[in-house]
Design an enzyme around this catalytic site. Structure first.
Site: not given
Length: 240
Positions: A52, A199
């Site tokens: 993400d 992430h």
């Protein structure tokens, strides 16, 4: 005293209701309307690795190098405002054989927002992704996993699939601070059809960047094959 007690009871009830709604909005496998996928129901040992945020020049190039060295595809859920600044990175991700999804334009929690706000966040990012070379289906991932009524309703009306996750090691602060703990947790929790959330785009995620190669290698050693989210969901459809 009776009035005060009644007030306190109502206050506690409201607080518990708000807490319940907040918790409900974050459940990765529950959505009030439309289709949500936190994992795929498959028999084969396949898994989707997803990242993400971003793209950002330094971190995107680093993770692409890791994925190229390990020869696996991944799925990147990108933020519109970052795509706007770095459209060439989207093309770079696509050229390397990876999938790109929509992670909203501004990465705000999309609860208690107006329909116009939600439509703008999704449609503006869709356009930027299309302009950067993305074709075919664009899956959506809610920022922070937050979703209540308006966002799921919009996604359902536009026949969009919301993609979340079933393995998210960074959600646990102690694990997120330790590369080996992050590897161990991810490998232990992964199962056939898992969608792993990571992430790596910002400096605060250096621990994750260190862990990614080992996560990939250990899952490979267990016989897992890596696919994009789209490939994973197509495989699920083919098996049912």
């Amino acid at each position: 005293m009776r009035v005060q007690s009644h007030f306190m009871f109502l206050l506690v009830l409201v607080l518990f209701s708000v807490a319940g709604v907040w918790r409900l909005s974050s459940l990765p496998d529950l959505q009030v309307f439309g289709e949500i996928k936190s994992q795929a129901s498959v028999t084969e040992k396949v898994v989707a690795l997803t990242f993400d945020d971003g793209p950002t020049p330094d971190k995107t190039n680093q993770i692409l190098q890791i994925l190229a060295a390990e020869q696996i595809p991944a799925t990147f859920f990108l933020i519109g405002r970052e795509v706007q600044q770095h459209p060439q990175l989207v093309r770079q991700i696509l050229a390397a054989g990876h999938q790109v999804g929509n992670h909203s334009f501004s990465h705000q929690r999309m609860i208690f927002k107006s329909p116009a706000f939600i439509a703008g966040e999704i449609e503006q990012t869709d356009k930027l992704l299309r302009d950067s070379g993305v074709d075919g289906v664009i899956y959506f991932r809610p920022p922070y996993g937050k979703k209540l009524l308006v966002l799921p309703w919009y996604l359902m009306k536009h026949h969009r699939v919301s993609v979340t996750w079933d393995v998210a090691p960074e959600n646990f602060p102690k694990i997120a601070k330790d590369p080996q703990a992050l590897v161990d947790y991810t490998v232990q929790q992964t199962k056939p059809g898992s969608i792993i959330l990571l992430h790596v785009m910002y400096d605060s995620r250096q621990v994750t960047m260190q862990a990614v190669p080992q996560i990939i290698r250990q899952l490979k050693a267990q016989g897992y094959r890596f696919v994009t989210v789209h490939e994973l969901l197509k495989l699920e459809q083919a098996q049912h």
